[in-house]
Write an enzyme that holds these catalytic residues in place. Structure first.
Site, PDB file in Angstrom:
ATOM      1  N   ARG A 293      45.511  39.541  48.613  1.00  0.00           N
ATOM      2  CA  ARG A 293      44.756  40.638  48.176  1.00  0.00           C
ATOM      3  C   ARG A 293      44.524  41.752  48.284  1.00  0.00           C
ATOM      4  O   ARG A 293      45.380  42.480  48.322  1.00  0.00           O
ATOM      5  CB  ARG A 293      43.436  40.129  48.384  1.00  0.00           C
ATOM      6  CG  ARG A 293      42.594  38.300  48.367  1.00  0.00           C
ATOM      7  CD  ARG A 293      40.901  38.942  48.622  1.00  0.00           C
ATOM      8  NE  ARG A 293      40.188  39.465  47.270  1.00  0.00           N
ATOM      9  CZ  ARG A 293      39.013  40.600  48.571  1.00  0.00           C
ATOM     10  NH1 ARG A 293      38.378  40.603  49.317  1.00  0.00           N
ATOM     11  NH2 ARG A 293      38.555  40.268  47.628  1.00  0.00           N
TER      12      ARG A 293
ATOM     13  N   GLU B 237      44.075  35.930  30.078  1.00  0.00           N
ATOM     14  CA  GLU B 237      42.608  35.357  28.825  1.00  0.00           C
ATOM     15  C   GLU B 237      42.542  36.989  28.244  1.00  0.00           C
ATOM     16  O   GLU B 237      41.717  37.489  27.362  1.00  0.00           O
ATOM     17  CB  GLU B 237      42.069  34.980  29.407  1.00  0.00           C
ATOM     18  CG  GLU B 237      40.665  35.682  30.878  1.00  0.00           C
ATOM     19  CD  GLU B 237      41.836  36.311  31.774  1.00  0.00           C
ATOM     20  OE1 GLU B 237      42.763  35.961  31.965  1.00  0.00           O
ATOM     21  OE2 GLU B 237      41.034  36.689  32.669  1.00  0.00           O
TER      22      GLU B 237
ATOM     23  N   CYS C  35      44.303  35.211  39.218  1.00  0.00           N
ATOM     24  CA  CYS C  35      44.060  36.711  39.392  1.00  0.00           C
ATOM     25  C   CYS C  35      43.002  36.004  41.004  1.00  0.00           C
ATOM     26  O   CYS C  35      44.079  35.398  40.932  1.00  0.00           O
ATOM     27  CB  CYS C  35      43.312  38.119  38.612  1.00  0.00           C
ATOM     28  SG  CYS C  35      43.440  39.358  39.496  1.00  0.00           S
TER      29      CYS C  35
ATOM     30  N   HIS D 190      46.087  38.259  33.900  1.00  0.00           N
ATOM     31  CA  HIS D 190      45.031  37.937  32.900  1.00  0.00           C
ATOM     32  C   HIS D 190      45.008  37.332  31.638  1.00  0.00           C
ATOM     33  O   HIS D 190      45.023  38.378  30.818  1.00  0.00           O
ATOM     34  CB  HIS D 190      44.168  39.263  33.129  1.00  0.00           C
ATOM     35  CG  HIS D 190      43.150  39.110  34.327  1.00  0.00           C
ATOM     36  ND1 HIS D 190      41.762  38.104  34.249  1.00  0.00           N
ATOM     37  CD2 HIS D 190      43.298  40.444  35.550  1.00  0.00           C
ATOM     38  CE1 HIS D 190      41.413  39.041  35.193  1.00  0.00           C
ATOM     39  NE2 HIS D 190      42.210  39.994  36.245  1.00  0.00           N
TER      40      HIS D 190
ATOM     41  N   ILE E  14      44.438  43.646  37.411  1.00  0.00           N
ATOM     42  CA  ILE E  14      43.591  44.210  37.838  1.00  0.00           C
ATOM     43  C   ILE E  14      43.443  44.346  39.287  1.00  0.00           C
ATOM     44  O   ILE E  14      43.066  43.209  39.835  1.00  0.00           O
ATOM     45  CB  ILE E  14      42.692  44.174  36.814  1.00  0.00           C
ATOM     46  CG1 ILE E  14      42.626  43.865  35.419  1.00  0.00           C
ATOM     47  CG2 ILE E  14      40.978  44.520  37.227  1.00  0.00           C
ATOM     48  CD1 ILE E  14      41.736  43.534  34.056  1.00  0.00           C
ATOM     49  N   ARG E  15      43.638  45.244  39.827  1.00  0.00           N
ATOM     50  CA  ARG E  15      42.865  44.881  41.667  1.00  0.00           C
ATOM     51  C   ARG E  15      44.336  43.461  41.802  1.00  0.00           C
ATOM     52  O   ARG E  15      43.082  43.186  42.564  1.00  0.00           O
ATOM     53  CB  ARG E  15      41.801  45.246  41.789  1.00  0.00           C
ATOM     54  CG  ARG E  15      41.738  46.130  41.107  1.00  0.00           C
ATOM     55  CD  ARG E  15      40.028  46.401  42.097  1.00  0.00           C
ATOM     56  NE  ARG E  15      40.022  46.507  43.695  1.00  0.00           N
ATOM     57  CZ  ARG E  15      39.167  45.805  44.175  1.00  0.00           C
ATOM     58  NH1 ARG E  15      38.183  44.963  43.788  1.00  0.00           N
ATOM     59  NH2 ARG E  15      38.813  45.710  45.962  1.00  0.00           N
TER      60      ARG E  15
ATOM     61  N   GLY F 234      38.173  37.955  38.886  1.00  0.00           N
ATOM     62  CA  GLY F 234      36.362  38.273  39.227  1.00  0.00           C
ATOM     63  C   GLY F 234      36.477  38.920  40.291  1.00  0.00           C
ATOM     64  O   GLY F 234      37.814  39.036  40.197  1.00  0.00           O
ATOM     65  N   GLU F 235      36.098  38.854  41.029  1.00  0.00           N
ATOM     66  CA  GLU F 235      35.665  38.903  42.470  1.00  0.00           C
ATOM     67  C   GLU F 235      36.027  37.697  43.487  1.00  0.00           C
ATOM     68  O   GLU F 235      34.925  37.218  43.297  1.00  0.00           O
ATOM     69  CB  GLU F 235      34.519  40.124  42.812  1.00  0.00           C
ATOM     70  CG  GLU F 235      34.540  40.769  44.701  1.00  0.00           C
ATOM     71  CD  GLU F 235      35.809  41.636  44.263  1.00  0.00           C
ATOM     72  OE1 GLU F 235      36.346  42.007  43.486  1.00  0.00           O
ATOM     73  OE2 GLU F 235      36.280  41.379  45.559  1.00  0.00           O
ATOM     74  N   SER F 236      36.684  37.809  44.134  1.00  0.00           N
ATOM     75  CA  SER F 236      37.126  36.313  44.432  1.00  0.00           C
ATOM     76  C   SER F 236      36.121  36.302  46.204  1.00  0.00           C
ATOM     77  O   SER F 236      35.409  35.177  45.742  1.00  0.00           O
ATOM     78  CB  SER F 236      38.267  36.224  45.425  1.00  0.00           C
ATOM     79  OG  SER F 236      39.039  37.325  46.212  1.00  0.00           O
TER      80      SER F 236
HETATM   81  N1  GLN Z   1      40.639  42.126  43.859  1.00  0.00           N
HETATM   82  C1  GLN Z   1      39.771  40.903  43.274  1.00  0.00           C
HETATM   83  C2  GLN Z   1      39.832  40.126  44.703  1.00  0.00           C
HETATM   84  O1  GLN Z   1      39.870  40.203  45.546  1.00  0.00           O
HETATM   85  C3  GLN Z   1      40.844  39.944  42.491  1.00  0.00           C
HETATM   86  C4  GLN Z   1      40.865  40.919  40.858  1.00  0.00           C
HETATM   87  C5  GLN Z   1      40.823  40.248  39.454  1.00  0.00           C
HETATM   88  O2  GLN Z   1      40.967  39.009  39.421  1.00  0.00           O
HETATM   89  N2  GLN Z   1      40.925  40.729  38.521  1.00  0.00           N
HETATM   90  O3  GLN Z   1      38.875  38.903  44.043  1.00  0.00           O
END
Ligand code: GLN
Length: 192
Positions: free
Chosen positions: A107, A173, A78, A171, A135-136, A46-48
């Site tokens: 990150r 999942e 992630c 990921h 993903i990122r 997600g977005e940490s």
């Molecule tokens: N770039 C996100 C972060 O820094 C992580 C991306 C992800 O969980 N797919 O939190």
């Protein structure tokens, strides 16, 4: 076996479905007291920064640390891998890591061109290539001597196990391939 998935933000539903498909009883953890009696906890992608803020608001930091000390295994995917590290490089100074795993995680380690991609991965102990969905994604820059590197991509560490902790920068999942979830249930949980 009861396993929790931190359900504050991000891809938690997919983890719950995968764990249940393997016969575990999966709990969407929204408050710290829901971790009582869990054998393991997944910190999802997600977005940490967003997850970290919510964790702080609801008092998850100390609760996760103390449940982990009492034997709850932890798997971060992630953003979750970022959160469980002892040090986050490239993070805003206010982003506090849980400091569970002795590892440095960077990150958004892949440049714009490659900021999301898929690649087949050789992941130890699971047999055959695993579809890596990045993903990122972060990168694991360094791990302790007692950690086991499970997977590298382009020479860089993308999955590691340290005792009863697992970190994957991609990921599993989102793939429909249950092998890393099974590895967590069978080999990481209880491995302290
Ligand atoms: N770039 C996100 C972060 O820094 C992580 C991306 C992800 O969980 N797919 O939190």
């Amino acid at each position: 076996m009861r396993v929790g998935v931190l359900a504050l933000q991000g891809a938690f539903r997919e983890h719950i479905l995968d764990l249940e498909a393997l016969g575990a009883s999966a709990v969407a953890v929204r408050m710290p007291d829901q971790m009582e009696g869990l054998a393991g906890l997944v910190l999802p992608g997600g977005e940490s920064t967003a997850i970290a803020k919510l964790m702080l608001t609801y008092g998850f930091y100390d609760a996760i640390r103390s449940r982990h000390e009492d034997g709850m295994a932890v798997w971060g995917t992630c953003a979750g891998a970022i959160l469980m590290a002892s040090r986050i490089s490239g993070a805003p100074a206010d982003q506090e890591p849980l400091g569970l795993m002795d590892a440095v995680v960077r990150r958004n380690a892949y440049g714009r061109q490659k900021d999301s991609f898929e690649a087949p991965l050789e992941f130890a102990h699971i047999g055959g290539p695993f579809p890596g969905v990045f993903i990122r994604a972060p990168l694991i820059e360094s791990v302790s001597d007692w950690a086991e590197v499970l997977c590298r991509h382009d020479g860089q560490i993308v999955a590691v196990r340290e005792r009863d902790m697992l970190a994957t920068t991609f990921h599993p999942e989102l793939t429909g391939d249950p092998r890393i979830h099974r590895y967590f249930l069978d080999h990481v949980i209880g491995a302290s």
